[in-house]
Write an enzyme that holds these catalytic residues in place. Structure first.
Site, PDB file in Angstrom:
ATOM      1  N   LYS A   1      -2.029  -9.871  -3.801  1.00  0.00           N
ATOM      2  CA  LYS A   1      -1.290  -9.771  -2.531  1.00  0.00           C
ATOM      3  C   LYS A   1      -1.241 -11.100  -1.795  1.00  0.00           C
ATOM      4  CE  LYS A   1      -1.439  -4.898  -1.391  1.00  0.00           C
ATOM      5  NZ  LYS A   1      -1.958  -3.867  -0.479  1.00  0.00           N
TER       6      LYS A   1
ATOM      7  N   LYS B   1       3.628  -2.045 -12.460  1.00  0.00           N
ATOM      8  CA  LYS B   1       3.280  -0.788 -11.816  1.00  0.00           C
ATOM      9  C   LYS B   1       4.438  -0.306 -10.937  1.00  0.00           C
ATOM     10  CE  LYS B   1       0.464  -0.926  -8.300  1.00  0.00           C
ATOM     11  NZ  LYS B   1      -0.647  -1.178  -7.396  1.00  0.00           N
TER      12      LYS B   1
ATOM     13  N   LYS C   1       5.700   0.615  -4.044  1.00  0.00           N
ATOM     14  CA  LYS C   1       6.536   0.701  -2.841  1.00  0.00           C
ATOM     15  C   LYS C   1       7.210  -0.632  -2.563  1.00  0.00           C
ATOM     16  CE  LYS C   1       3.051   3.648  -0.684  1.00  0.00           C
ATOM     17  NZ  LYS C   1       1.844   3.633   0.114  1.00  0.00           N
TER      18      LYS C   1
END
Ligand code: TYM
Length: 344
Positions: A114, A206, A209
């Site tokens: 991230k 993956k 969102k």
């Protein structure tokens, strides 16, 4: 020492819930209600480790709550609430921050992903995110935590924090009458054919969102036509489906779709291949589209209906947070005594 069995898990209210959240986590939340006391949390404090639009955060918090209920979690029998309404999460997180080591958090792969190259510029909250997660679980002294595979490392860290707290304060824990250990070591529940649902556009990524392409995921609020179209357009390879699981090796897109079918139908991958092995992808995709629409269609419709009813959703969250707080406050009292804080 035997701890009372209790399930805890959380979902972030950031963006649309998708099939990965559903199969990796929420389906298990629903199943566990049968045999455990369960606490399911909308983790709004985790969400703000990255900036969120305030109006949007309220909206998605209510949406995730609606999804929990629409999927079949009973808010009367079990506890559904949003994290920020129970201040004990933040309180225990501070203690967890003081128990966890920099080196442990530095190893977290999700932080590295991230933060990327911009490490100096991300929030401190993002760095200590897993420590707040540990507090979420430990403040209820939960024993079982259903999650998708991507949360495995965070769960291991929660266990390390629980263990170190038990060791660091062993004498105080004993002298306050809590026996050999105050916190149970929470056990991750990561089983089944869809613990890591992959993107429909790229079997090596993956389902997420944050993927820029909406075609990469099935949102729980997608209508029937959109669901069917996304599945029919999902990336595949030119070979027919194998008849045995070994034949899925090196074929991530095929493996993903077979896993999704198995999880939605509640059967094993081997069963799916027995039925569809040797056949063309197009036949399998049609069956998967029908199954997905049958399972997800009613959930999306109910979610939309519930999301409109703010008063009801807010009542569920208020009721849930009162019940959650009653448990969390007991834990915090004990933690304060164990650590050596003078309290009223
Ligand atoms: P979050 O909000 O990213 O995801 C919620 C749950 O969905 C699972 N999941 C998936 N499972 C399979 N395939 C996928 N593609 C997929 N994407 C997401 C996640 O593993 C998760 O179980 N940090 C957590 C929230 C959290 C939490 C906790 C969980 C906060 N405190 C305490 C357990 C216990 C998270 O960001 O989940």
């Amino acid at each position: 020492m035997a701890f009372k069995e209790r399930v805890f898990s959380g979902v972030q209210p950031t963006g649309n819930l998708h099939l990965g959240n559903y199969l990796g986590a929420i389906v298990k939340f629903v199943a566990l209600q049968e045999n455990y006391d369960c606490i399911y949390c909308v983790v709004d404090m985790h969400a703000i480790t990255v900036w969120q639009d305030p109006a949007e955060l309220k909206k998605t918090t209510r949406e995730v709550t609606a999804a929990f209920i629409a999927c079949g979690i009973d808010p009367q029998k079990h506890i559904i609430f949003n994290q920020s309404q129970v201040a004990e999460h933040a309180e225990l997180a501070w203690v967890c921050n003081c128990v966890a080591r920099m080196g442990w958090l530095n190893r977290m792969t999700q932080f590295k992903e991230k933060a990327g190259k911009d490490r100096e510029n991300v929030s401190v909250g993002l760095f200590v995110y897993p420590s707040l997660m540990a507090a979420d679980i430990l403040v209820y002294r939960a024993t079982h935590v259903p999650v998708g595979e991507d949360q495995k490392q965070h769960l291991e860290l929660s266990r390390d924090i629980a263990q170190k707290f038990n060791n660091d304060f062993a004498e105080s824990i004993r002298s306050h009458g809590f026996g050999d250990a105050f916190f149970p070591l929470p056990e991750p529940l990561i089983q089944g054919p869809a613990t890591r649902v992959m993107s429909l556009r790229d079997g090596s990524k993956k389902m997420s969102k944050s993927d820029a392409s909406d075609q990469s995921r099935i949102n729980l609020t997608d209508d029937a036509d959109t669901i069917a179209l996304k599945i029919r357009r999902a990336k595949t390879d030119p070979h027919p489906l194998p008849s045995e699981e070994k034949g899925l090796e090196g074929r991530p897109e095929a493996e993903n779709l077979v896993g999704i079918y198995a999880a939605l139908q509640g059967v094993s991958r081997a069963d799916v291949l027995k039925q569809f092995g040797g056949g063309q992808f197009s036949t399998f995709k049609n069956a998967l589209a029908d199954l997905s629409v049958a399972k997800l269609g009613p959930i999306g419709a109910e979610m939309k209906r519930l999301t409109q009813d703010h008063a009801y959703i807010d009542k569920v969250l208020a009721h849930g947070s009162e019940r959650a707080q009653a448990i969390a406050a007991e834990t915090m009292k004990a933690v304060k005594d164990i650590v050596g804080f003078v309290r009223r």
